[in-house]
Design a protein around this motif. Structure first.
Motif, PDB file in Angstrom:
ATOM      1  N   PRO A   1      34.340 -19.623  -6.536  1.00  0.00           N
ATOM      2  CA  PRO A   1      34.344 -20.686  -6.880  1.00  0.00           C
ATOM      3  C   PRO A   1      33.592 -19.596  -8.534  1.00  0.00           C
ATOM      4  CG  PRO A   1      33.213 -21.211  -5.592  1.00  0.00           C
ATOM      5  CD  PRO A   1      34.488 -20.784  -4.899  1.00  0.00           C
ATOM      6  N   ALA A   2      32.457 -18.838  -8.027  1.00  0.00           N
ATOM      7  CA  ALA A   2      32.223 -18.279  -9.373  1.00  0.00           C
ATOM      8  C   ALA A   2      33.048 -17.301 -10.225  1.00  0.00           C
ATOM      9  CB  ALA A   2      30.986 -17.410  -9.145  1.00  0.00           C
ATOM     10  N   ALA A   3      34.182 -16.473  -9.713  1.00  0.00           N
ATOM     11  CA  ALA A   3      34.997 -15.572 -10.028  1.00  0.00           C
ATOM     12  C   ALA A   3      35.836 -16.161 -10.875  1.00  0.00           C
ATOM     13  CB  ALA A   3      35.193 -14.398  -8.898  1.00  0.00           C
ATOM     14  N   PHE A   4      36.107 -17.802 -10.472  1.00  0.00           N
ATOM     15  CA  PHE A   4      37.170 -18.266 -11.387  1.00  0.00           C
ATOM     16  C   PHE A   4      36.519 -19.485 -12.910  1.00  0.00           C
ATOM     17  CE2 PHE A   4      38.745 -22.404 -13.065  1.00  0.00           C
ATOM     18  CZ  PHE A   4      40.141 -21.925 -13.082  1.00  0.00           C
ATOM     19  N   GLU A   5      35.063 -19.161 -12.705  1.00  0.00           N
ATOM     20  CA  GLU A   5      34.662 -19.582 -13.655  1.00  0.00           C
ATOM     21  C   GLU A   5      34.056 -18.696 -14.714  1.00  0.00           C
ATOM     22  OE1 GLU A   5      32.718 -22.465 -16.055  1.00  0.00           O
ATOM     23  OE2 GLU A   5      33.648 -23.382 -13.965  1.00  0.00           O
ATOM     24  N   ALA A   6      33.987 -17.144 -13.852  1.00  0.00           N
ATOM     25  CA  ALA A   6      33.595 -16.570 -15.285  1.00  0.00           C
ATOM     26  C   ALA A   6      35.344 -16.309 -16.039  1.00  0.00           C
ATOM     27  CB  ALA A   6      33.858 -14.366 -14.407  1.00  0.00           C
ATOM     28  N   PHE A   7      36.110 -16.181 -15.725  1.00  0.00           N
ATOM     29  CA  PHE A   7      38.098 -16.178 -15.809  1.00  0.00           C
ATOM     30  C   PHE A   7      37.993 -17.039 -17.406  1.00  0.00           C
ATOM     31  CE2 PHE A   7      41.937 -17.792 -14.771  1.00  0.00           C
ATOM     32  CZ  PHE A   7      42.727 -16.607 -15.351  1.00  0.00           C
ATOM     33  N   ILE A   8      37.448 -18.248 -16.802  1.00  0.00           N
ATOM     34  CA  ILE A   8      37.246 -19.417 -17.501  1.00  0.00           C
ATOM     35  C   ILE A   8      36.767 -19.782 -18.942  1.00  0.00           C
ATOM     36  CG2 ILE A   8      39.247 -20.872 -16.828  1.00  0.00           C
ATOM     37  CD1 ILE A   8      37.183 -22.335 -16.044  1.00  0.00           C
ATOM     38  N   THR A   9      35.945 -18.522 -18.791  1.00  0.00           N
ATOM     39  CA  THR A   9      34.280 -18.891 -19.774  1.00  0.00           C
ATOM     40  C   THR A   9      34.343 -18.016 -20.763  1.00  0.00           C
ATOM     41  OG1 THR A   9      33.090 -19.418 -17.933  1.00  0.00           O
ATOM     42  CG2 THR A   9      31.600 -18.592 -20.101  1.00  0.00           C
ATOM     43  N   PRO A  10      34.593 -18.493 -21.960  1.00  0.00           N
ATOM     44  CA  PRO A  10      34.951 -18.233 -23.231  1.00  0.00           C
ATOM     45  C   PRO A  10      33.620 -17.117 -23.782  1.00  0.00           C
ATOM     46  CG  PRO A  10      35.327 -20.481 -23.761  1.00  0.00           C
ATOM     47  CD  PRO A  10      34.732 -20.172 -22.300  1.00  0.00           C
ATOM     48  N   ALA A  11      34.065 -16.226 -24.615  1.00  0.00           N
ATOM     49  CA  ALA A  11      32.925 -15.085 -25.002  1.00  0.00           C
ATOM     50  C   ALA A  11      33.003 -15.332 -26.755  1.00  0.00           C
ATOM     51  CB  ALA A  11      33.185 -13.719 -25.053  1.00  0.00           C
ATOM     52  N   LEU A  12      34.455 -15.133 -27.451  1.00  0.00           N
ATOM     53  CA  LEU A  12      34.481 -14.958 -29.460  1.00  0.00           C
ATOM     54  C   LEU A  12      35.407 -15.811 -29.002  1.00  0.00           C
ATOM     55  CD1 LEU A  12      32.446 -12.043 -30.305  1.00  0.00           C
ATOM     56  CD2 LEU A  12      31.333 -14.349 -29.656  1.00  0.00           C
ATOM     57  N   ASP A  13      35.726 -16.040 -29.892  1.00  0.00           N
ATOM     58  CA  ASP A  13      36.921 -16.759 -30.584  1.00  0.00           C
ATOM     59  C   ASP A  13      38.327 -17.954 -29.104  1.00  0.00           C
ATOM     60  OD1 ASP A  13      36.851 -15.656 -33.224  1.00  0.00           O
ATOM     61  OD2 ASP A  13      38.590 -15.230 -33.046  1.00  0.00           O
ATOM     62  N   ASN A  14      36.891 -18.921 -28.791  1.00  0.00           N
ATOM     63  CA  ASN A  14      37.962 -19.090 -27.453  1.00  0.00           C
ATOM     64  C   ASN A  14      38.369 -18.137 -26.541  1.00  0.00           C
ATOM     65  OD1 ASN A  14      36.958 -21.544 -28.294  1.00  0.00           O
ATOM     66  ND2 ASN A  14      38.391 -21.603 -30.294  1.00  0.00           N
ATOM     67  N   TYR A  15      38.462 -17.421 -25.834  1.00  0.00           N
ATOM     68  CA  TYR A  15      38.776 -15.964 -25.497  1.00  0.00           C
ATOM     69  C   TYR A  15      38.170 -15.717 -24.180  1.00  0.00           C
ATOM     70  CZ  TYR A  15      42.810 -13.306 -24.232  1.00  0.00           C
ATOM     71  OH  TYR A  15      43.884 -12.935 -23.921  1.00  0.00           O
ATOM     72  N   ALA A  16      38.709 -16.469 -23.273  1.00  0.00           N
ATOM     73  CA  ALA A  16      37.977 -15.703 -22.157  1.00  0.00           C
ATOM     74  C   ALA A  16      38.727 -14.241 -20.786  1.00  0.00           C
ATOM     75  CB  ALA A  16      38.337 -16.965 -21.077  1.00  0.00           C
ATOM     76  N   TYR A  17      38.830 -14.590 -20.343  1.00  0.00           N
ATOM     77  CA  TYR A  17      39.404 -13.033 -19.294  1.00  0.00           C
ATOM     78  C   TYR A  17      40.953 -13.558 -19.499  1.00  0.00           C
ATOM     79  CZ  TYR A  17      35.195 -11.375 -17.665  1.00  0.00           C
ATOM     80  OH  TYR A  17      33.901 -10.104 -17.364  1.00  0.00           O
TER      81      TYR A  17
END
Length: 544
Positions: free
Chosen positions: A274-290
């Protein structure tokens, strides 16, 4: 590049839904509406659209041809390259390694790849900044596409900002992430993908890399010939890097979307914690995550990404909270407006709000009549009073008469671009003006811009420059109102002013932090013979 022109205009389009026995009743009316919409888009290369919920593929709509020469139709099993959607697979692999404590996104890339380094005084580039495209690395090195030497080519690269400060898309960065995964896992990246993602998700038809053994299993991909709009076969070349090397079909692509809809869970259990998936879909800049774009409008999370390579184009959109997703695979350019409308239709049928993701615009460039020259016709004046008169020629061509009475015929060279051997430099039409090499003209009756002076050295830079590798690039440099401009050779989809940063070295006008640098060198007989675009060498060619 292959330019096999398609002349079989009499072919009849074929399109089918998924067999009705397995099609979810909720989606049937929507599929029928989508079928009609897609069928109305015309004949030619194909498209395959899949609709999934969290459990299964609900339905498929296909239309058009996998091979125009043989009239082979697209089917739900047709394979397409997915291009940059491959980046999210790379991100998933590294997040799995993070779950296993073998990879730390906060650590410098050089911890895993000591041969990776850049010429910088900024803090070290981390996995996190590469995964979300804030590393400051250049976008793409086409002459080194899927070549490990890219690691060494970056040794002289100078970032223009600290990691994390700006978003700038970097294929090069994701290529490097694949080498990180190989170093950690001790296996080839295609094998890593098969073992860690494709097999657990049941994606048995998916190819983890584009080597020559894969070519015959794919649809033929097509691009628009810039001179008349007909379809031509796109170039093929092996592509094995982790930024864009996967090919898949609609069923397998749907399995990947369901992995996202289920927040990291596959049919055989968890792929990501769950933690890794949340990191996968957490955007940084310009709505972009991983490796994915993320929209979080009205409390709903939508994850998606597009991809393109060889003329193939793809897109997916996973509406996580509403529990449905769509995939689009095509062997030519996707119609953006069509994609948006299809998403809206499926969304309403499955309880969504009827809207696609907010991180992208679903609009197409204005339609173009390839034979209509009316927007270019008229009299144009140079600042010194020299006239150029343009009038309609035959078959979409233009006639140009200069002040000395000479008339030449111009052929279409791309959108808003005309040229011919007699003109030397090509002519690039803008709004009420036309550029011709280092000169530019304003249409009679239009507002005349204030007097400007073109730096003398710009005349040496004007021309066409090519890199003859499989992907180019091929650009044209010209002057508009005293400013140095660059555009692609056959399209105006990318046109930018070049702003000087030092003698002979320029950056793109927008964004000002762009890491890309355009450097002209090798002056010979009054013109430069080479243009290096962030280390990629392009050479002057004597073509209009």
């Amino acid at each position: 590049m292959s330019a096999t022109r398609w002349m079989a205009a009499a072919l009849i389009a074929a399109w089918i839904p998924l067999a009705s026995a397995t099609t979810d009743e909720r989606i049937k009316p929507a599929l029928e509406e989508i079928q009609k919409l897609v069928a109305a888009s015309g004949d030619g290369p194909g498209i395959a659209i899949g609709v999934s919920d969290r459990e299964r593929l609900l339905g498929v709509v296909v239309h058009g041809y996998a091979d125009l020469k043989t009239a082979k139709p697209v089917t739900p099993d047709t394979k397409f390259a997915i291009g940059s959607i491959s980046k999210s697979f790379t991100a998933v692999v590294l997040l799995q390694m993070a779950d296993a404590k073998k990879f730390d996104p906060a650590a410098p890339i050089s911890k895993y790849l000591p041969q990776f380094r850049v010429n910088t005084t900024y803090p070290a580039i981390t996995g996190h900044s590469v995964l979300n495209h804030t590393s400051g690395l250049p976008n793409y090195l086409p002459h080194l596409s899927s070549m490990r030497y890219a690691l060494y080519a970056l040794h002289d690269f100078q970032p223009t900002y600290a990691p994390g400060d700006h978003f700038e898309y970097s294929n090069t960065g994701y290529q490097i992430l694949g080498y990180v995964a190989e170093r950690i896992d001790g296996d080839s990246f295609p094998s890593i993908l098969e073992r860690r993602i494709l097999e657990p998700l049941g994606m048995h038809a998916t190819e983890p890399q584009m080597d020559d053994t894969v070519r015959q299993s794919l649809a033929i991909s097509y691009e628009r010939w810039p001179y008349d709009g007909s379809y031509v076969e796109s170039n093929w070349f092996p592509y094995t890097a982790s930024d864009g090397g996967i090919a898949s079909n609609t069923e397998d692509f749907g399995a990947y979307v369901r992995f996202i809809l289920n927040r990291g869970v596959g049919p055989k259990g968890r792929i990501l914690s769950p933690a890794a998936f949340e990191a996968f879909i957490t955007p940084a800049l310009d709505n972009y995550a991983y490796g994915v774009n993320v929209s979080r409008a009205a409390g709903k999370t939508v994850v998606g990404h597009g991809g393109s390579i060889y003329g193939f184009n793809s897109y997916f959109e996973a509406h996580i909270d509403e529990g449905f997703g769509l995939t689009f695979l095509s062997n030519t350019r996707l119609d953006s407006e069509l994609v948006g409308r299809v998403i809206g239709i499926a969304s309403k049928a499955l309880g969504g709000n009827g809207q696609p993701a907010t991180y992208r615009k679903f609009t197409n460039p204005p339609a173009q009549d390839w034979n209509d020259t009316s927007r270019y016709e008229g009299t144009y004046l140079r600042q010194d009073g020299v006239r150029a008169v343009f009038s309609k020629g035959q078959d979409g061509r233009l006639l140009m008469r200069s002040s000395d009475g000479k008339q030449v015929e111009l052929r279409r060279m791309g959108r808003n671009i005309y040229g011919g051997r007699a003109t030397g430099a090509y002519l690039f039409f803008g709004d009420s003006e036309v550029s011709h090499g280092a000169d530019w003209y304003t249409k009679e009756g239009a507002a005349v811009p204030e007097s400007v002076t073109t730096p003398a050295e710009y005349r040496a830079y004007v021309g066409r420059y090519q890199n003859h590798n499989n992907e180019g690039p091929d650009v044209r440099v010209f002057v508009r109102r005293g400013r140095l401009m660059v555009t692609s050779a056959t399209s105006t989809s990318f046109t930018s002013e070049l702003v000087a940063v030092s003698p002979g070295v320029f950056r793109l006008e927008t964004p000002s932090h762009s890491p890309e640098r355009y450097q002209f060198d090798t002056l010979d007989d009054g013109v430069t013979l080479r243009l290096q675009v962030t280390g990629v060498p392009l050479y002057r060619v004597d073509l209009p």
